[in-house]
Motif scaffolding. Structure first.
Motif, PDB file in Angstrom:
ATOM      1  N   LYS A 129      61.114  70.918   2.063  1.00 25.49           N
ATOM      2  CA  LYS A 129      62.330  71.271   1.325  1.00 25.49           C
ATOM      3  C   LYS A 129      62.118  71.228  -0.180  1.00 25.49           C
ATOM      4  O   LYS A 129      62.863  71.860  -0.935  1.00 25.49           O
ATOM      5  CB  LYS A 129      63.465  70.333   1.735  1.00 25.49           C
ATOM      6  CG  LYS A 129      63.922  70.542   3.181  1.00 25.49           C
ATOM      7  CD  LYS A 129      65.055  69.591   3.541  1.00 25.49           C
ATOM      8  CE  LYS A 129      65.494  69.809   4.999  1.00 25.49           C
ATOM      9  NZ  LYS A 129      66.569  68.863   5.401  1.00 25.49           N
ATOM     10  N   THR A 130      61.106  70.473  -0.609  1.00 28.00           N
ATOM     11  CA  THR A 130      60.814  70.397  -2.045  1.00 28.00           C
ATOM     12  C   THR A 130      59.851  71.494  -2.491  1.00 28.00           C
ATOM     13  O   THR A 130      59.481  71.566  -3.653  1.00 28.00           O
ATOM     14  CB  THR A 130      60.210  69.018  -2.389  1.00 28.00           C
ATOM     15  OG1 THR A 130      59.024  68.810  -1.603  1.00 28.00           O
ATOM     16  CG2 THR A 130      61.204  67.900  -2.103  1.00 28.00           C
ATOM     17  N   SER A 390      52.548  59.335   2.822  1.00 29.06           N
ATOM     18  CA  SER A 390      53.779  60.029   2.434  1.00 29.06           C
ATOM     19  C   SER A 390      54.093  61.161   3.403  1.00 29.06           C
ATOM     20  O   SER A 390      55.252  61.425   3.728  1.00 29.06           O
ATOM     21  CB  SER A 390      53.652  60.563   1.003  1.00 29.06           C
ATOM     22  OG  SER A 390      52.685  61.607   0.924  1.00 29.06           O
ATOM     23  N   GLU A 394      57.409  61.397   5.766  1.00 28.63           N
ATOM     24  CA  GLU A 394      58.245  62.594   5.665  1.00 28.63           C
ATOM     25  C   GLU A 394      58.435  63.245   7.030  1.00 28.63           C
ATOM     26  O   GLU A 394      59.528  63.718   7.360  1.00 28.63           O
ATOM     27  CB  GLU A 394      57.610  63.586   4.694  1.00 28.63           C
ATOM     28  CG  GLU A 394      58.472  64.815   4.415  1.00 28.63           C
ATOM     29  CD  GLU A 394      57.902  65.697   3.319  1.00 28.63           C
ATOM     30  OE1 GLU A 394      58.468  66.778   3.074  1.00 28.63           O
ATOM     31  OE2 GLU A 394      56.896  65.312   2.690  1.00 28.63           O
ATOM     32  N   THR A 399      62.752  64.002   6.188  1.00 32.60           N
ATOM     33  CA  THR A 399      63.277  64.195   4.833  1.00 32.60           C
ATOM     34  C   THR A 399      62.281  63.663   3.820  1.00 32.60           C
ATOM     35  O   THR A 399      61.591  62.668   4.079  1.00 32.60           O
ATOM     36  CB  THR A 399      64.626  63.475   4.644  1.00 32.60           C
ATOM     37  OG1 THR A 399      65.045  63.598   3.264  1.00 32.60           O
ATOM     38  CG2 THR A 399      64.529  61.992   4.994  1.00 32.60           C
ATOM     39  N   SER A 400      62.219  64.318   2.675  1.00 35.54           N
ATOM     40  CA  SER A 400      61.318  63.880   1.615  1.00 35.54           C
ATOM     41  C   SER A 400      61.916  62.729   0.803  1.00 35.54           C
ATOM     42  O   SER A 400      61.223  62.128  -0.017  1.00 35.54           O
ATOM     43  CB  SER A 400      61.001  65.053   0.674  1.00 35.54           C
ATOM     44  OG  SER A 400      62.195  65.562   0.104  1.00 35.54           O
ATOM     45  N   LYS A 401      63.183  62.421   1.047  1.00 38.52           N
ATOM     46  CA  LYS A 401      63.837  61.327   0.309  1.00 38.52           C
ATOM     47  C   LYS A 401      63.242  59.964   0.641  1.00 38.52           C
ATOM     48  O   LYS A 401      63.385  59.012  -0.128  1.00 38.52           O
ATOM     49  CB  LYS A 401      65.337  61.323   0.608  1.00 38.52           C
ATOM     50  CG  LYS A 401      66.078  62.522   0.037  1.00 38.52           C
ATOM     51  CD  LYS A 401      67.568  62.460   0.333  1.00 38.52           C
ATOM     52  CE  LYS A 401      68.294  63.666  -0.256  1.00 38.52           C
ATOM     53  NZ  LYS A 401      69.745  63.638   0.041  1.00 38.52           N
ATOM     54  N   ALA A 402      62.601  59.863   1.804  1.00 37.14           N
ATOM     55  CA  ALA A 402      61.994  58.590   2.197  1.00 37.14           C
ATOM     56  C   ALA A 402      60.626  58.376   1.553  1.00 37.14           C
ATOM     57  O   ALA A 402      60.087  57.269   1.591  1.00 37.14           O
ATOM     58  CB  ALA A 402      61.857  58.528   3.719  1.00 37.14           C
ATOM     59  N   ARG A 404      59.499  58.594  -1.736  1.00 37.69           N
ATOM     60  CA  ARG A 404      59.391  57.809  -2.975  1.00 37.69           C
ATOM     61  C   ARG A 404      59.500  56.306  -2.714  1.00 37.69           C
ATOM     62  O   ARG A 404      58.672  55.533  -3.227  1.00 37.69           O
ATOM     63  CB  ARG A 404      60.454  58.273  -3.983  1.00 37.69           C
ATOM     64  CG  ARG A 404      60.099  57.953  -5.428  1.00 37.69           C
ATOM     65  CD  ARG A 404      61.022  58.679  -6.399  1.00 37.69           C
ATOM     66  NE  ARG A 404      60.610  58.456  -7.767  1.00 37.69           N
ATOM     67  CZ  ARG A 404      59.675  59.138  -8.402  1.00 37.69           C
ATOM     68  NH1 ARG A 404      59.035  60.096  -7.779  1.00 37.69           N
ATOM     69  NH2 ARG A 404      59.376  58.864  -9.657  1.00 37.69           N
TER      70      ARG A 404
END
Length: 469
Positions: A129-130, A390, A394, A399-402, A404
């Protein structure tokens, strides 16, 4: 309680990294080699031209990706680690010089296995998504095998996420502090009572550096890797070759001990090691552990490459295993065997044996070089496995929010690695590392037809272009 956990883990570990695992990894490597008509040998000159021949070409990657060379450097960052220094020493001490021969054999098959992993990773990757390219075993299981095999992708990511903190971080930092402590105490820079404080400072610095690199995203990871990996590899190769050249008269005897010792270990170990199986097991398992062919982790970095040709990126996998095992691991073995340093066959050994090979030839100052080399090797591994972790997180959380928060926690683990005893953590991480190979090997087996199809199509086009010229 800890003793029970250790005993259970040892039983599982001995099974996973024992005969069954080696048979599976070698079996898949042989199958892929036969089905591609031993591509790693037929196309080796092409692989070297495509990889080493393009190293110094400047190219900018598109957003959310790395250049192909940055991708291979990041993958090498994850594989070229302390195992190349300590692991090879341990293989020779337990398996004799002949273990090196079996390490070469595992690398020959591993080249094709890694070629297949990278090719599939690029072919079945997807955009996050990023906007970043994401791929690896969990994605070629997901996109290549269908929904009935999704549980394998989840298992692979779960085992990987549990592995990164130990194999990829804590144990690597522990190696860094051990190397620095040895160098500082040898020259009386610090006393033994100051070691805990020094280790804490080193742990904090490592955590800060790791966070700076990993939180900078794909671009920064690729940029650091393409500078650090060639530097550390070249430095190690030059100093290692120096040991061989200065002891060149021993080289014929050493090469004979590697080849003959592979089938008759007792001839070169004073009878301390007389088992052909032990020599083979140590060499094969150390080769697999070093280049990670069969584990699939390196393909995660290659999936980030800015390329539209999966097979062309796949040949970087051949180059990667060649550099990691045939070049660096072999050089470590020659440093130990050519230097004439004493090897207590049949007993455990680690980086100290390799360091002894350098100091025997160059003098005590070489311990400083060894410390620098170990630090570079270990730090590069931390960066490479940070990227892998990472991607696991993910995939698991969708989700990529996890990512960081994970990277922040991963960075702080460096402090833990610098200050506590990690024997049990290392063994548990080693077990999960082995468990990762099972879903990946199943996927490689089921997708071998796709690898063959992609390979034939690519080289048919390449041969067509040559004919037009």
């Amino acid at each position: 309680m800890l003793e029970i956990i250790a005993a259970v883990n040892k039983a599982v570990n001995d099974f996973i990294w024992g005969v069954p695992a080696m048979v599976c990894i070698i079996g898949v490597g042989l199958l892929l080699s036969f089905r591609t008509r031993f591509l790693q040998i037929r196309k080796f000159p092409y692989a070297m031209r495509t990889t080493a021949g393009r190293m110094f070409r400047k190219k900018d990657a598109s957003d959310g990706s790395m250049t192909p060379f940055q991708a291979v450097c990041t993958a090498l960052a994850g594989t070229v680690g302390t195992g190349n220094i300590a692991g090879v020493a341990g293989a020779i001490a337990i398996g004799g010089p002949g273990a090196v021969f079996w390490m070469w054999c595992s690398a020959l098959l591993g080249m094709c296995t890694k070629f297949a992993e990278v090719t599939l990773a690029v072919h079945f990757r997807e955009r996050s998504k990023t906007g970043e390219w994401v791929g690896g075993p969990m994605y070629y299981i997901k996109n290549g095998l269908g929904r009935h095999w999704q549980f394998l992708a989840v298992l692979y990511s779960l085992f990987g996420a549990l592995t990164v903190f130990g194999t990829g971080n804590a144990t690597q930092v522990n190696t860094i502090v051990t190397a620095i402590d040895t160098a500082l105490t040898q020259y009386n820079v610090i006393g033994t009572d100051h070691i805990p404080t020094v280790n804490l400072v080193i742990g904090i610095l490592c955590a800060m550096l790791v966070a700076m690199v990993l939180l900078g995203g794909i671009k920064r990871i690729g940029s650091v890797s393409e500078k650090l990996v060639p530097f550390m590899a070249l430095l190690y190769v030059l100093l290692g070759l120096g040991v061989v050249v200065l002891n060149i008269t021993r080289l014929p005897e050493v090469l004979a001990s590697i080849v003959v010792g592979a089938f008759n270990p007792k001839a070169f170990t004073g009878g301390a090691i007389g088992s052909l199986f032990i020599s083979m097991q140590r060499g094969v398992s150390r080769g697999i552990f070093s280049n990670e062919a069969g584990l699939g982790t390196g393909s995660i970095a290659h999936a980030c490459a800015d390329t539209k040709k999966p097979v062309k990126q796949g040949v970087f996998g051949i180059f990667e295993v060649f550099v990691d095992t045939i070049v660096i691991c072999t050089l470590t073995a020659l440093v130990i065997l050519c230097s004439g340093t004493a090897v207590n066959y049949g007993t455990m050994a680690g980086a100290d044996l390799t360091i002894s090979g350098f100091t025997t030839t160059y003098g005590s100052w070489a311990s400083i070089f060894s410390a620098v080399a170990l630090c570079c090797f270990a730090f590069s591994t931390i960066i490479g496995w940070g990227l892998y972790g990472s991607r696991f997180v993910e995939f698991l959380f969708r989700t990529s929010k996890a990512v960081r928060p994970f990277l922040v926690i991963y960075s702080f683990v460096a402090i833990l690695g610098a200050t506590v005893n990690l024997d049990l953590l290392w063994n548990i991480a080693d077990t999960f590392n082995g468990l990762m190979s099972i879903p990946n090997l199943i996927a490689l087996l089921l997708l071998s037809g796709t690898v063959v199809k992609l390979t034939k199509e690519f080289f048919a086009k390449e041969d067509g272009r040559k004919l037009k010229k």
